[in-house]
Design a protein around this motif. Structure first.
Motif, PDB file in Angstrom:
ATOM      1  N   LYS A  29       0.700  -1.117   0.029  1.00  0.00           N
ATOM      2  CA  LYS A  29      -0.103  -0.115  -0.085  1.00  0.00           C
ATOM      3  C   LYS A  29       0.882   1.270   0.045  1.00  0.00           C
ATOM      4  O   LYS A  29       0.532   2.283  -0.681  1.00  0.00           O
ATOM      5  CB  LYS A  29      -0.905   0.090   1.370  1.00  0.00           C
ATOM      6  N   SER A  30       1.840   1.145   0.834  1.00  0.00           N
ATOM      7  CA  SER A  30       2.951   2.380   0.666  1.00  0.00           C
ATOM      8  C   SER A  30       3.530   2.814  -0.679  1.00  0.00           C
ATOM      9  O   SER A  30       4.093   3.888  -0.671  1.00  0.00           O
ATOM     10  CB  SER A  30       3.738   2.083   2.037  1.00  0.00           C
ATOM     11  N   ARG A  31       3.642   1.747  -1.399  1.00  0.00           N
ATOM     12  CA  ARG A  31       4.151   1.935  -2.615  1.00  0.00           C
ATOM     13  C   ARG A  31       2.925   2.132  -3.708  1.00  0.00           C
ATOM     14  O   ARG A  31       3.429   2.280  -5.093  1.00  0.00           O
ATOM     15  CB  ARG A  31       4.879   0.733  -3.162  1.00  0.00           C
ATOM     16  N   LYS A  32       1.938   2.347  -3.143  1.00  0.00           N
ATOM     17  CA  LYS A  32       0.854   2.506  -4.149  1.00  0.00           C
ATOM     18  C   LYS A  32       0.575   1.315  -5.211  1.00  0.00           C
ATOM     19  O   LYS A  32       0.346   1.997  -6.364  1.00  0.00           O
ATOM     20  CB  LYS A  32       0.879   4.056  -4.768  1.00  0.00           C
ATOM     21  N   LEU A  33       0.940   0.184  -4.877  1.00  0.00           N
ATOM     22  CA  LEU A  33       0.771  -1.011  -5.680  1.00  0.00           C
ATOM     23  C   LEU A  33      -0.505  -1.618  -5.574  1.00  0.00           C
ATOM     24  O   LEU A  33      -1.104  -1.743  -4.317  1.00  0.00           O
ATOM     25  CB  LEU A  33       2.048  -1.850  -5.775  1.00  0.00           C
ATOM     26  N   THR A  34      -1.040  -2.516  -6.434  1.00  0.00           N
ATOM     27  CA  THR A  34      -2.178  -3.319  -5.885  1.00  0.00           C
ATOM     28  C   THR A  34      -1.488  -4.779  -5.921  1.00  0.00           C
ATOM     29  O   THR A  34      -0.545  -5.013  -6.372  1.00  0.00           O
ATOM     30  CB  THR A  34      -3.226  -3.484  -7.129  1.00  0.00           C
ATOM     31  N   SER A  35      -1.949  -5.668  -4.978  1.00  0.00           N
ATOM     32  CA  SER A  35      -1.493  -6.997  -4.940  1.00  0.00           C
ATOM     33  C   SER A  35      -1.527  -7.860  -6.200  1.00  0.00           C
ATOM     34  O   SER A  35      -0.639  -8.572  -6.519  1.00  0.00           O
ATOM     35  CB  SER A  35      -2.465  -7.752  -3.798  1.00  0.00           C
ATOM     36  N   LYS A  36      -2.704  -7.438  -7.068  1.00  0.00           N
ATOM     37  CA  LYS A  36      -2.612  -7.961  -8.419  1.00  0.00           C
ATOM     38  C   LYS A  36      -1.544  -7.654  -9.251  1.00  0.00           C
ATOM     39  O   LYS A  36      -0.714  -8.430  -9.937  1.00  0.00           O
ATOM     40  CB  LYS A  36      -3.887  -7.791  -9.170  1.00  0.00           C
ATOM     41  N   GLU A  37      -1.014  -6.293  -9.267  1.00  0.00           N
ATOM     42  CA  GLU A  37       0.056  -5.748  -9.966  1.00  0.00           C
ATOM     43  C   GLU A  37       1.383  -6.356  -9.415  1.00  0.00           C
ATOM     44  O   GLU A  37       2.337  -6.815 -10.295  1.00  0.00           O
ATOM     45  CB  GLU A  37       0.224  -4.303  -9.648  1.00  0.00           C
ATOM     46  N   LEU A  38       1.557  -6.649  -8.276  1.00  0.00           N
ATOM     47  CA  LEU A  38       2.419  -7.159  -7.500  1.00  0.00           C
ATOM     48  C   LEU A  38       2.985  -8.663  -7.886  1.00  0.00           C
ATOM     49  O   LEU A  38       3.990  -9.019  -8.251  1.00  0.00           O
ATOM     50  CB  LEU A  38       2.732  -6.985  -5.997  1.00  0.00           C
ATOM     51  N   ALA A  39       1.780  -9.126  -7.753  1.00  0.00           N
ATOM     52  CA  ALA A  39       1.825 -10.535  -8.170  1.00  0.00           C
ATOM     53  C   ALA A  39       2.203 -10.915  -9.646  1.00  0.00           C
ATOM     54  O   ALA A  39       3.038 -11.948 -10.000  1.00  0.00           O
ATOM     55  CB  ALA A  39       0.416 -11.199  -7.898  1.00  0.00           C
ATOM     56  N   LYS A  40       1.732 -10.178 -10.472  1.00  0.00           N
ATOM     57  CA  LYS A  40       2.104 -10.252 -11.839  1.00  0.00           C
ATOM     58  C   LYS A  40       3.753  -9.973 -12.162  1.00  0.00           C
ATOM     59  O   LYS A  40       4.377 -10.659 -12.599  1.00  0.00           O
ATOM     60  CB  LYS A  40       1.542  -9.114 -12.682  1.00  0.00           C
ATOM     61  N   ARG A  41       4.313  -8.751 -11.151  1.00  0.00           N
ATOM     62  CA  ARG A  41       5.469  -8.558 -11.318  1.00  0.00           C
ATOM     63  C   ARG A  41       6.546  -9.551 -10.909  1.00  0.00           C
ATOM     64  O   ARG A  41       7.660  -9.571 -11.575  1.00  0.00           O
ATOM     65  CB  ARG A  41       5.737  -7.085 -10.638  1.00  0.00           C
ATOM     66  N   ILE A  42       6.039 -10.058  -9.902  1.00  0.00           N
ATOM     67  CA  ILE A  42       6.912 -11.376  -8.870  1.00  0.00           C
ATOM     68  C   ILE A  42       6.648 -12.539  -9.730  1.00  0.00           C
ATOM     69  O   ILE A  42       7.247 -13.526  -9.279  1.00  0.00           O
ATOM     70  CB  ILE A  42       7.068 -11.330  -7.872  1.00  0.00           C
ATOM     71  N   ASN A  43       5.711 -12.821 -10.720  1.00  0.00           N
ATOM     72  CA  ASN A  43       5.475 -13.994 -11.359  1.00  0.00           C
ATOM     73  C   ASN A  43       4.815 -14.946 -10.173  1.00  0.00           C
ATOM     74  O   ASN A  43       5.307 -16.212 -10.448  1.00  0.00           O
ATOM     75  CB  ASN A  43       6.504 -14.485 -12.159  1.00  0.00           C
ATOM     76  N   ILE A  44       3.773 -14.818  -9.612  1.00  0.00           N
ATOM     77  CA  ILE A  44       3.230 -15.807  -8.497  1.00  0.00           C
ATOM     78  C   ILE A  44       1.715 -15.397  -8.757  1.00  0.00           C
ATOM     79  O   ILE A  44       1.378 -14.353  -9.161  1.00  0.00           O
ATOM     80  CB  ILE A  44       3.649 -15.750  -7.147  1.00  0.00           C
ATOM     81  N   THR A  45       0.874 -16.271  -8.344  1.00  0.00           N
ATOM     82  CA  THR A  45      -0.411 -16.130  -8.593  1.00  0.00           C
ATOM     83  C   THR A  45      -1.009 -15.042  -7.225  1.00  0.00           C
ATOM     84  O   THR A  45      -0.204 -15.065  -6.274  1.00  0.00           O
ATOM     85  CB  THR A  45      -1.311 -17.362  -8.059  1.00  0.00           C
ATOM     86  N   GLU A  46      -1.947 -14.509  -7.451  1.00  0.00           N
ATOM     87  CA  GLU A  46      -2.416 -13.616  -6.650  1.00  0.00           C
ATOM     88  C   GLU A  46      -2.925 -14.317  -5.371  1.00  0.00           C
ATOM     89  O   GLU A  46      -2.899 -13.907  -4.134  1.00  0.00           O
ATOM     90  CB  GLU A  46      -3.758 -12.911  -6.878  1.00  0.00           C
ATOM     91  N   ALA A  47      -3.347 -15.616  -5.589  1.00  0.00           N
ATOM     92  CA  ALA A  47      -3.957 -16.422  -4.320  1.00  0.00           C
ATOM     93  C   ALA A  47      -2.794 -16.880  -3.376  1.00  0.00           C
ATOM     94  O   ALA A  47      -2.946 -16.389  -2.212  1.00  0.00           O
ATOM     95  CB  ALA A  47      -4.344 -17.790  -4.949  1.00  0.00           C
ATOM     96  N   ASN A  48      -1.417 -17.185  -3.997  1.00  0.00           N
ATOM     97  CA  ASN A  48      -0.177 -17.341  -3.074  1.00  0.00           C
ATOM     98  C   ASN A  48       0.450 -16.143  -2.664  1.00  0.00           C
ATOM     99  O   ASN A  48       0.689 -15.771  -1.518  1.00  0.00           O
ATOM    100  CB  ASN A  48       0.693 -17.878  -4.237  1.00  0.00           C
ATOM    101  N   LEU A  49       0.080 -14.675  -3.240  1.00  0.00           N
ATOM    102  CA  LEU A  49       0.580 -13.819  -2.571  1.00  0.00           C
ATOM    103  C   LEU A  49      -0.459 -13.512  -1.344  1.00  0.00           C
ATOM    104  O   LEU A  49       0.119 -12.794  -0.430  1.00  0.00           O
ATOM    105  CB  LEU A  49       0.376 -12.446  -3.761  1.00  0.00           C
TER     106      LEU A  49
ATOM    107  N   ILE B  22      10.304 -10.008  -4.498  1.00  0.00           N
ATOM    108  CA  ILE B  22       9.255  -9.099  -3.756  1.00  0.00           C
ATOM    109  C   ILE B  22      10.214  -7.827  -3.271  1.00  0.00           C
ATOM    110  O   ILE B  22       9.814  -6.629  -3.486  1.00  0.00           O
ATOM    111  CB  ILE B  22       8.818  -9.639  -2.207  1.00  0.00           C
ATOM    112  N   CYS B  23      11.478  -8.118  -2.648  1.00  0.00           N
ATOM    113  CA  CYS B  23      12.148  -6.872  -2.160  1.00  0.00           C
ATOM    114  C   CYS B  23      12.704  -6.076  -3.292  1.00  0.00           C
ATOM    115  O   CYS B  23      12.856  -4.873  -3.372  1.00  0.00           O
ATOM    116  CB  CYS B  23      13.425  -7.575  -1.553  1.00  0.00           C
ATOM    117  N   ARG B  24      13.060  -6.833  -4.441  1.00  0.00           N
ATOM    118  CA  ARG B  24      13.441  -6.215  -5.614  1.00  0.00           C
ATOM    119  C   ARG B  24      12.269  -5.291  -6.233  1.00  0.00           C
ATOM    120  O   ARG B  24      12.495  -3.914  -6.392  1.00  0.00           O
ATOM    121  CB  ARG B  24      14.012  -6.981  -6.759  1.00  0.00           C
ATOM    122  N   GLU B  25      11.183  -5.415  -6.212  1.00  0.00           N
ATOM    123  CA  GLU B  25       9.910  -4.679  -6.842  1.00  0.00           C
ATOM    124  C   GLU B  25       9.520  -3.619  -6.015  1.00  0.00           C
ATOM    125  O   GLU B  25       9.084  -2.701  -6.281  1.00  0.00           O
ATOM    126  CB  GLU B  25       8.739  -5.796  -7.105  1.00  0.00           C
ATOM    127  N   LEU B  26       9.615  -4.050  -4.630  1.00  0.00           N
ATOM    128  CA  LEU B  26       8.951  -3.081  -3.464  1.00  0.00           C
ATOM    129  C   LEU B  26      10.325  -2.101  -3.099  1.00  0.00           C
ATOM    130  O   LEU B  26      10.081  -1.402  -2.171  1.00  0.00           O
ATOM    131  CB  LEU B  26       8.466  -3.760  -2.411  1.00  0.00           C
TER     132      LEU B  26
END
Length: 74
Positions: A13-33, A52-56
């Protein structure tokens, strides 16, 4: 009682991302995230943590917090 608190949702949230967007960027399912965010995961692969650390742009300690409570502590 000891536990590991997961602060992933706060950082996303502090990075103004959605879980869906992060999951896509790190190549895991939204369910696993979601499992990671809620602390229901039994473990996490270092490669996933690295992604995760790289993207955030954060450190593992920003995401994971160790909490130790003694039996006599409230």
């Amino acid at each position: 009682m000891e536990e590991i608190k997961i602060k992933l949702d706060e950082i996303i949230k502090s990075r103004k991302l959605t879980s869906k967007e992060l999951a896509k960027r790190i190549n895991i399912t939204e369910a696993n995230l979601s499992i990671l965010k809620t602390g229901k995961a039994k473990g996490i692969r270092f490669s996933t943590l690295l992604n995760i650390c790289r993207e955030l742009n954060c450190q593992p300690g920003d995401i994971l917090k160790y909490i130790r409570r003694r039996d006599d502590e409230p």
